[in-house]
Design an enzyme around this catalytic site. Structure first.
Site, PDB file in Angstrom:
ATOM      1  N   SER A   1     -27.276  39.568 -10.543  1.00 49.50           N
ATOM      2  CA  SER A   1     -26.713  38.337 -10.006  1.00 49.50           C
ATOM      3  C   SER A   1     -26.958  38.270  -8.489  1.00 49.50           C
ATOM      4  O   SER A   1     -28.102  38.419  -8.044  1.00 49.50           O
ATOM      5  CB  SER A   1     -25.216  38.301 -10.355  1.00 49.50           C
ATOM      6  OG  SER A   1     -24.653  37.064 -10.062  1.00 49.50           O
TER       7      SER A   1
ATOM      8  N   ARG B   1     -11.286  31.462  -9.378  1.00 48.51           N
ATOM      9  CA  ARG B   1     -11.639  32.499 -10.344  1.00 48.51           C
ATOM     10  C   ARG B   1     -11.780  31.923 -11.753  1.00 48.51           C
ATOM     11  O   ARG B   1     -12.654  32.320 -12.515  1.00 48.51           O
ATOM     12  CB  ARG B   1     -10.580  33.599 -10.335  1.00 48.51           C
ATOM     13  CG  ARG B   1     -10.899  34.775 -11.244  1.00 48.51           C
ATOM     14  CD  ARG B   1     -12.237  35.370 -10.916  1.00 48.51           C
ATOM     15  NE  ARG B   1     -12.469  36.620 -11.614  1.00 48.51           N
ATOM     16  CZ  ARG B   1     -13.639  37.242 -11.621  1.00 48.51           C
ATOM     17  NH1 ARG B   1     -14.655  36.724 -10.958  1.00 48.51           N
ATOM     18  NH2 ARG B   1     -13.796  38.361 -12.269  1.00 48.51           N
TER      19      ARG B   1
ATOM     20  N   ASP C   1     -27.369  33.234 -20.638  1.00 52.32           N
ATOM     21  CA  ASP C   1     -26.887  33.138 -19.258  1.00 52.32           C
ATOM     22  C   ASP C   1     -27.322  31.788 -18.703  1.00 52.32           C
ATOM     23  O   ASP C   1     -28.499  31.567 -18.444  1.00 52.32           O
ATOM     24  CB  ASP C   1     -27.475  34.290 -18.433  1.00 52.32           C
ATOM     25  CG  ASP C   1     -27.001  34.281 -16.981  1.00 52.32           C
ATOM     26  OD1 ASP C   1     -26.340  33.312 -16.564  1.00 52.32           O
ATOM     27  OD2 ASP C   1     -27.302  35.267 -16.279  1.00 52.32           O
TER      28      ASP C   1
ATOM     29  N   HIS D   1     -23.717  35.153 -18.558  1.00 49.83           N
ATOM     30  CA  HIS D   1     -24.052  35.891 -17.330  1.00 49.83           C
ATOM     31  C   HIS D   1     -23.438  37.288 -17.318  1.00 49.83           C
ATOM     32  O   HIS D   1     -24.034  38.235 -16.803  1.00 49.83           O
ATOM     33  CB  HIS D   1     -23.559  35.076 -16.136  1.00 49.83           C
ATOM     34  CG  HIS D   1     -23.992  35.626 -14.811  1.00 49.83           C
ATOM     35  ND1 HIS D   1     -25.312  35.910 -14.511  1.00 49.83           N
ATOM     36  CD2 HIS D   1     -23.281  35.949 -13.699  1.00 49.83           C
ATOM     37  CE1 HIS D   1     -25.380  36.374 -13.269  1.00 49.83           C
ATOM     38  NE2 HIS D   1     -24.180  36.404 -12.761  1.00 49.83           N
TER      39      HIS D   1
END
Lengths: 380, 197
Positions: free
Chosen positions: A149, A219, A321, A354
Site C-alpha cells: 500500500s 477509520r 482490491d 486491499h
C-alpha cells in the site's frame, strides 16, 4: 520460536530538508531490527509501513507477548522474509504516531507541541529520512526494500530516489499514484477530523481533548475501502446484532441503534482507532498518499520516471482490491517494460480486498518467499 | 535442470542474446535455459499460480497475466522472439494472439501438437479421439480448447498475412521436414509480420 523485538530510537541533530521547502527540525526515529547484518553488509531488507502501522514489523516485545508485529506472518525466522538470512529493518516514519517524532511531540526550539504545525511530509521525504537511518547503521546498499500500500509507494520511491542503493524492491498492493476516487476517500476522512469541534485547528492538545468523533468516522470510511464487497458480505451479510423478538423482521425501527453487525464492527474499529491514533498524523499521512506521483515530474510519463531505476521488482496485486487495484499494478509493470526493467508480477486471486496484503494467502506468501529465496541465493 | 528434447530443439531456434517473451511459459524451464545457456533476457507470461511460483523460484521474470486479455502492455517489436509453445491450443482468441505475437516480436515461434500426425488419424479412423503422449487427455477432460493440424496452421498464417520463415515438424526431438503433417507429433512455425520483412 517467537522472535523477541526490541524497539530502538535514533536521534538526528541535522534538520531534514523537505520537498515542501520547509525543514523538519532535529528529530528522532523509532526502529527495530531483526536478524544479523552479515560481514559484507549485503543482506539488509528495509520494510516500509502504511498508514496504520509502525516500526514494529515482526515478533513480540518481551514485556508484551501479545503485541505482534504488523507483518509477523511475512517476516521472521523461517518466514517468507527469513530473518535467519536477512537483516530486516522496520522504521517508523516521522509524522507518524507510533514512536518517531510526530505532531504530538514538542518542537525542539519552542517547546510547543507541533499539532497541525508539524511540516507536511511526502513519501520522498520519508525515504530520505529512512536513508539517513541506514547511513547511520552503515548500510550502503539494501538487498531489498519492501512495503504494501503506502509502504509500497515508499519501496517504489526508494528505487527512483536512490537507484544505486536498492538491489530489489517488492511493491505490494500499491499504485503509482492515487486515483481521484482514492483522494476523495482521503478527503472525506480528513473533513471528518477537521470539522470535529474538538479538532481546534489541530491544536487540540492545548484544550486537553482529542477529536475522537472525526477519527472514528475517518477509520470507518477507511475500513470500508480496505475490504471487498464480497468479503464484507461473507463476514457480516445483513446479519443483525440481536434480533428484537416480536418486531417485524427483528428490526428495532430506530435510526441510531447499532442494528446490523457491520455497523457494530465499523463502530468498534473506529472506537479502537480513536484510542491511539493521532488526528494530525491521519491528515499528514493521507496527504502524503495524495501527493505521491513520481510520473508528475516527467509530464505524467511513468516509464520516464523509471528510466533511472536499476532494481529488480516484485509487484503483487490482489484481484478484489479496489482501492489499489490490479490495473494500477499493471500500469507499473507496463512502465517497467518500457525500459526493459527486471520485473515479476503476481496477481493473486484473493477475496479479501486491499487487506489481503496483510493476510495469510499461501500463493501470496509463497511468491514472496520464492522471490526472497532467490535474493538469498545471490548473497551466498 | 534439463529440457526435454522438444524444448531443447525449440531453444536452438532462438538466437544468442535475444530479448524473449515467452507466452504461456509454464514453469519457466525454457526461458531459464535460454537465459543461462544462450544469454537471452526477457519475460515469461503465465496465468497458473503454481507455474508462476515455479518461475519465481527459478529467478526468471514472470508476469501473471491472462493472455486472453491481449498484449496491449507490450510495445511493437519490443522483443526479438516471442514464443508460444503449446499455448495456442489453450487460447480462445488464437487469431488475435497470433497477430499480437508478430506485432510484439520481430519473429514469433509457435509450436503445438499436430492433430494430423498419423497415429491420431488412425485413432479417429477407428472412431476414437486419440490419447497419446503428445495429446494425453481424454476428449471430455482436456485443457485444449481446440486441436489443429500443421496444414491448418499454415493456411491460417497465410490468411493472417504472416510470413512463414520456416515450418517443420518435430518428432521425438528430431526435425521432420518430409511430410510433417503426417509424420510429426508437433508442428513448429517461425513467423514474422509480412509488413516487416
Amino acid at each position: 520460536m517467537t522472535l523477541v523485538a526490541t524497539p530502538r530510537r535514533m536521534d538526528f541533530s541535522a534538520p531534514l530538508p523537505l520537498r515542501s521547502g520547509a525543514t523538519l527540525p532535529p528529530y528522532w526515529l523509532a526502529y527495530e531490527t531483526y536478524g544479523e547484518l552479515n560481514a559484507e553488509r549485503s543482506n539488509a531488507v528495509l520494510v516500509c509501513h502504511a498508514l496504520n502501522a509502525s516500526h514494529h514489523v515482526a515478533g513480540v516485545y518481551a514485556d508484551q507477548p501479545q503485541n505482534r508485529g504488523w507483518w509477523d506472518n511475512m517476516i521472521g525466522p523461517g518466514k517468507p522474509v527469513d530473518t535467519d538470512r536477512f537483516f530486516v529493518i522496520g522504521i517508523n516514519n516521522p509524522g507518524s504516531c507510533f514512536g518517531s517524532t510526530g505532531p504530538m511531540h514538542a518542537h525542539p526550539e519552542t517547546g510547543e507541541i507541533y499539532g497541525s504545525d508539524f511540516p507536511v511530509m511526502t513519501v520522498e521525504d520519508w525515504v530520505d529520512a529512512q536513508a539517513r537511518l541506514l547511513d547511520a547503521l552503515g548500510i550502503e546498499r539494501l538487498a531489498a526494500v519492501m512495503g504494501g500500500s503506502l509502504g509500497g509507494m515508499q519501496a517504489l520511491s526508494w528505487t527512483l530516489q536512490y537507484p544505486e542503493r536498492v538491489r530489489n524492491a517488492a511493491v505490494i498492493a500499491s499504485a503509482p499514484n492515487l486515483s481521484a476516487e482514492n483522494i476523495a476517500f482521503n478527503e472525506v476522512a480528513r473533513r471528518a477530523i477537521v470539522t470535529d469541534p474538538d479538532f481546534h485547528d489541530g491544536h487540540f492538545h492545548r484544550h486537553g481533548v482529542v477529536p475522537r468523533r472525526g477519527l472514528r468516522i475517518a477509520r470507518m470510511i477507511g475500513h470500508i475501502t480496505y475490504l471487498s464487497d464480497a468479503a464484507m458480505n461473507e463476514k457480516f451479510g445483513r446479519e443483525l446484532r440481536e434480533a428484537v423478538a416480536g418486531s417485524a423482521g427483528g428490526y428495532r425501527f430506530s435510526t441510531r441503534d447499532i442494528e446490523f453487525q457491520i455497523e457494530s464492527y465499523l463502530r468498534h474499529q473506529g472506537e479502537k482507532f480513536s484510542d491511539y491514533f493521532d488526528a494530525n498524523t491521519y491528515l499528514l499521512i493521507t496527504r502524503a498518499l495524495d501527493y505521491f506521483d513520481p510520473a508528475r515530474a516527467h509530464g505524467g510519463n511513468l516509464a520516464a520516471a523509471f528510466a533511472a531505476a536499476r532494481a529488480r521488482y516484485l509487484l503483487v496485486s490482489f484481484s478484489t482490491d479496489w482501492r489499489f487495484s490490479p490495473a494500477r499494478s499493471r500500469e507499473m509493470v507496463e512502465a517497467l517494460l518500457e525500459y526493459r526493467r527486471e520485473v515479476t508480477y503476481a496477481e493473486i486471486d484473493a477475496p479479501h480486498g486491499h487487506d489481503a496484503f496483510l493476510l495469510d494467502d499461501p500463493r501470496y506468501l509463497g511468491a514472496v518467499r520464492a522471490w526472497f529465496d532467490r535474493i538469498a541465493r545471490g548473497l551466498a | 535442470m534439463s529440457l526435454g528434447p522438444r524444448l531443447l530443439h525449440i531453444a536452438r531456434l532462438v538466437p544468442e542474446g535475444s530479448r524473449v517473451l515467452d507466452l504461456g511459459c509454464g514453469d519457466g524451464a525454457l526461458l531459464d535455459f535460454l537465459q543461462r545457456e544462450k544469454g537471452c533476457s526477457g519475460y515469461g507470461v503465465e496465468l497458473d499460480d503454481a507455474n508462476v511460483l515455479a518461475c519465481i523460484g527459478r529467478g526468471i521474470n514472470v508476469l501473471q497475466l491472462d493472455l486472453e486479455e491481449g498484449l496491449a502492455m507490450f510495445r511493437d517489436a519490443s522483443f526479438d522472439v516471442v514464443l508460444q509453445i503449446d499455448t495456442f491450443q489453450h487460447l480462445r482468441h488464437a487469431e488475435a494472439m497470433l497477430r499480437e505475437t508478430v506485432r510484439v516480436g520481430r519473429t514469433g515461434i509457435v509450436a503445438f501438437p499436430n492433430f494430423a500426425h498419423w497415429p491420431n488419424r488412425l485413432s479417429v479412423l477407428r472412431g476414437r479421439m486419440p490419447v497419446t503422449r503428445r495429446l494425453p487427455y481424454a476428449w471430455y477432460d482436456t485443457p485444449n480448447i481446440r486441436v489443429g493440424t500443421f496444414r491448418d496452421f499454415q493456411l491460417l498464417a497465410d490468411k493472417l498475412g504472416l510470413r512463414t520463415l520456416d515450418a517443420f515438424g518435430l518428432h521425438l526431438g528430431r526435425e521432420v521436414r518430409f511430410l510433417p503433417n503426417l509424420r510429426a507429433g508437433t508442428a513448429v512455425f517461425r513467423l514474422e509480420d509480412r509488413g516487416r520483412g
